[in-house]
Design a protein around this motif. Structure first.
Motif, short mmCIF file in Angstrom:
data_model
loop_
_atom_site.label_atom_id
_atom_site.label_comp_id
_atom_site.label_asym_id
_atom_site.label_seq_id
_atom_site.Cartn_x
_atom_site.Cartn_y
_atom_site.Cartn_z
N THR A 225 39.17 -23.02 47.88
CA THR A 225 37.76 -23.31 47.93
C THR A 225 37.12 -22.29 49.02
O THR A 225 36.22 -21.78 48.80
CB THR A 225 37.52 -24.63 48.53
OG1 THR A 225 37.77 -25.64 47.47
CG2 THR A 225 35.81 -24.95 48.55
N LYS A 229 34.52 -19.96 47.26
CA LYS A 229 32.81 -20.48 47.55
C LYS A 229 32.55 -19.82 49.08
O LYS A 229 33.42 -20.00 50.27
CB LYS A 229 32.83 -21.68 48.03
CG LYS A 229 32.74 -22.29 46.50
CD LYS A 229 32.51 -24.09 46.34
CE LYS A 229 32.37 -24.51 45.24
NZ LYS A 229 32.00 -26.03 45.13
N GLU A 233 27.54 -22.16 49.72
CA GLU A 233 27.97 -22.91 48.46
C GLU A 233 28.83 -24.00 48.99
O GLU A 233 28.72 -25.16 48.25
CB GLU A 233 28.77 -21.97 47.60
CG GLU A 233 28.10 -20.68 46.98
CD GLU A 233 28.84 -19.93 46.19
OE1 GLU A 233 28.49 -19.66 45.15
OE2 GLU A 233 30.23 -19.70 46.66
N ARG A 234 29.66 -23.96 49.85
CA ARG A 234 30.31 -25.33 50.31
C ARG A 234 29.37 -26.09 51.06
O ARG A 234 29.64 -27.50 50.66
CB ARG A 234 31.41 -24.54 51.42
CG ARG A 234 32.53 -23.82 50.80
CD ARG A 234 33.58 -23.63 51.84
NE ARG A 234 33.23 -23.26 52.96
CZ ARG A 234 33.59 -21.94 53.47
NH1 ARG A 234 33.77 -20.73 52.73
NH2 ARG A 234 32.95 -21.55 54.62
N SER A 237 27.81 -28.05 47.97
CA SER A 237 28.53 -28.78 47.55
C SER A 237 28.60 -30.01 48.29
O SER A 237 28.68 -31.25 47.73
CB SER A 237 29.81 -28.23 47.08
OG SER A 237 29.85 -27.15 46.26
N GLU A 238 28.74 -29.92 49.73
CA GLU A 238 29.14 -31.17 50.45
C GLU A 238 27.62 -32.02 50.58
O GLU A 238 28.02 -33.13 50.15
CB GLU A 238 29.32 -30.79 51.81
CG GLU A 238 30.83 -30.08 51.88
CD GLU A 238 30.78 -29.46 53.40
OE1 GLU A 238 30.05 -29.89 54.26
OE2 GLU A 238 31.95 -28.82 53.58
N GLN A 240 25.56 -32.24 48.02
CA GLN A 240 25.45 -32.84 46.69
C GLN A 240 26.39 -33.90 46.59
O GLN A 240 25.99 -35.21 46.05
CB GLN A 240 25.68 -31.95 45.60
CG GLN A 240 24.58 -30.64 45.38
CD GLN A 240 25.00 -29.88 44.50
OE1 GLN A 240 26.12 -29.72 43.85
NE2 GLN A 240 23.97 -29.15 43.96
N GLN A 287 36.38 -32.66 46.67
CA GLN A 287 35.01 -32.19 46.17
C GLN A 287 35.06 -31.15 45.25
O GLN A 287 34.21 -30.71 44.37
CB GLN A 287 34.02 -31.72 47.24
CG GLN A 287 33.60 -32.92 48.25
CD GLN A 287 32.92 -32.09 49.47
OE1 GLN A 287 32.47 -31.10 49.45
NE2 GLN A 287 33.09 -32.85 50.42
N ASN A 288 36.43 -30.66 44.91
CA ASN A 288 36.49 -29.33 44.08
C ASN A 288 37.74 -29.63 43.16
O ASN A 288 38.80 -30.19 43.74
CB ASN A 288 36.86 -28.15 45.16
CG ASN A 288 35.51 -27.79 45.97
OD1 ASN A 288 34.86 -27.30 45.36
ND2 ASN A 288 35.55 -28.28 47.32
N GLU A 305 29.62 -28.27 38.87
CA GLU A 305 30.48 -29.20 39.90
C GLU A 305 31.35 -29.86 38.71
O GLU A 305 30.76 -30.47 37.90
CB GLU A 305 29.20 -30.10 40.65
CG GLU A 305 28.63 -29.24 41.61
CD GLU A 305 29.51 -28.68 42.60
OE1 GLU A 305 30.58 -29.24 43.25
OE2 GLU A 305 29.22 -27.61 43.17
#
Length: 348
Positions: A225, A229, A233-234, A237-238, A240, A287-288, A305
């Motif tokens: 990750t 990313k 981007e990280r 994602s966090e 969301q 998350q990934n 995602e």
């Protein structure tokens, strides 16, 4: 000729002559029955069974639900889901309480191994494996039908989502959209939801070996990750993932079903990562998914995602022994009265 499992009075939860809508066991049985109703609606259509020969109505009418809208695939005209409305008749009200009952239930079937539906079901399953379920016409059909329903009746939290296998993935995707885009927290019953990862839970018997493999894989995922990313981007994602944390759908998995059993390890590993002082790494790994990250790196495009990853969930595991995979992955198990279940709430 119809199979016994298609008849509600032979194989359905007909013992629930009085439903307590606050009872989670009753909720599970009713939700599973409504999903079965979608399967049988499509079977009725395939076999040209019209009333009074149709077998689907008892699966939902027994509990006071009426068919409000059928969700139909644009390509093969198969019934992929339904919107039920709780509208009990006077006779239903005598037997079933109406207090705390859902106003609407949106239910989705899984794959049907029949030439009429198999091709489009396979296409949807393929989209699911590459995190592209949201690009298919089935999702558009379901999403538009729900939008139309909201426009007619207004927004409400008194909505259930339900699905089995592929259908549970569709329900999960729609549920995530409702939470993030509309602030609605639908109660969701997801039976045998697919988890696309190495089936560690069903492969290894040694608990220490399983734990070690998952911990190592978490470090590996977090490392990939960081490479794939960038910081923005990280952070996105966090954000969301955190936005979804207040939604805790009910997941129902069987430990002998390799399609969904890894949800057990997914949530347990997150807690183990906290215990060893690697909470941050565990959160990133939660998350990934490796497949999504590698797809983004190889094809140089923004990766969707991972659908199957969740911050919070009410996880129920069926520990009862299953003789065959079809039984472990089957919907019918979830309304059986003799289940050995273990449940736990995982909060992000």
């Amino acid at each position: 000729m119809a199979k016994d499992k298609e008849y509600f009075d032979r194989s359905g939860p007909s013992r629930l002559t009085s439903v307590d809508w606050k009872c989670e066991s009753h909720q599970r049985c009713v939700a599973a029955s409504l999903v079965q109703g979608v399967y049988i609606l499509e079977r009725d259509q395939q076999n040209n069974r019209q009333r009074p020969q149709a077998l689907a109505p008892p699966w939902f009418m027994f509990f006071g639900f009426q068919l409000l809208h059928q969700l139909v695939d644009d390509d093969d005209s198969s019934i992929i889901g339904t919107i039920y409305e709780f509208k009990p008749s006077p006779s239903n009200c005598k037997h079933h309480s109406t207090q705390d009952a859902p106003k609407y239930v949106i239910a989705f079937r899984g794959t049907i191994l029949n030439p009429d539906t198999l091709l489009q079901d396979i296409k949807s399953n393929t989209r699911l494996t590459i995190n592209r379920l949201h690009t298919g016409s089935r999702f558009e059909t379901a999403n538009q039908a729900i939008e139309n329903m909201f426009n007619e009746v207004g927004y409400s939290n008194n909505i259930w989502l339900a699905g089995h296998s592929l259908g549970s993935a569709m329900a999960m995707l729609l549920g995530k959209n409702m939470v993030v885009k509309k602030g609605i927290l639908p109660k969701a019953f997801l039976f045998n939801p697919p988890f696309f990862s190495a089936p560690i839970e069903g492969t290894f018997r040694n608990e220490k070996l399983k734990d070690g493999f998952r911990i190592a894989f978490s470090f590996f995922t977090a490392g990939i990750t960081q490479i794939v990313k960038d910081k923005e981007e990280r952070a996105q994602s966090e954000d969301q993932f955190a936005a979804l944390s207040r939604w805790a759908p009910y997941l129902f998995v069987n430990k002998e079903d390799h399609i969904c059993c890894e949800y057990v390890g997914y949530f347990e590993n997150r807690e183990k990562m906290k215990k060893i002082g690697a909470r941050r790494i565990g959160m990133v790994a939660t998350q990934n998914s490796i497949s999504s990250l590698l797809s983004s790196a190889i094809w140089k495009e923004e990766s969707a995602e991972p659908l199957h990853l969740l911050p919070s969930a009410n996880l129920t595991v069926n520990l009862s022994s299953s003789q065959k995979f079809r039984e472990a992955h089957g919907l019918q198990q979830w309304w059986r009265p003799d289940l050995h279940l273990e449940s736990k709430l995982y909060q992000y």
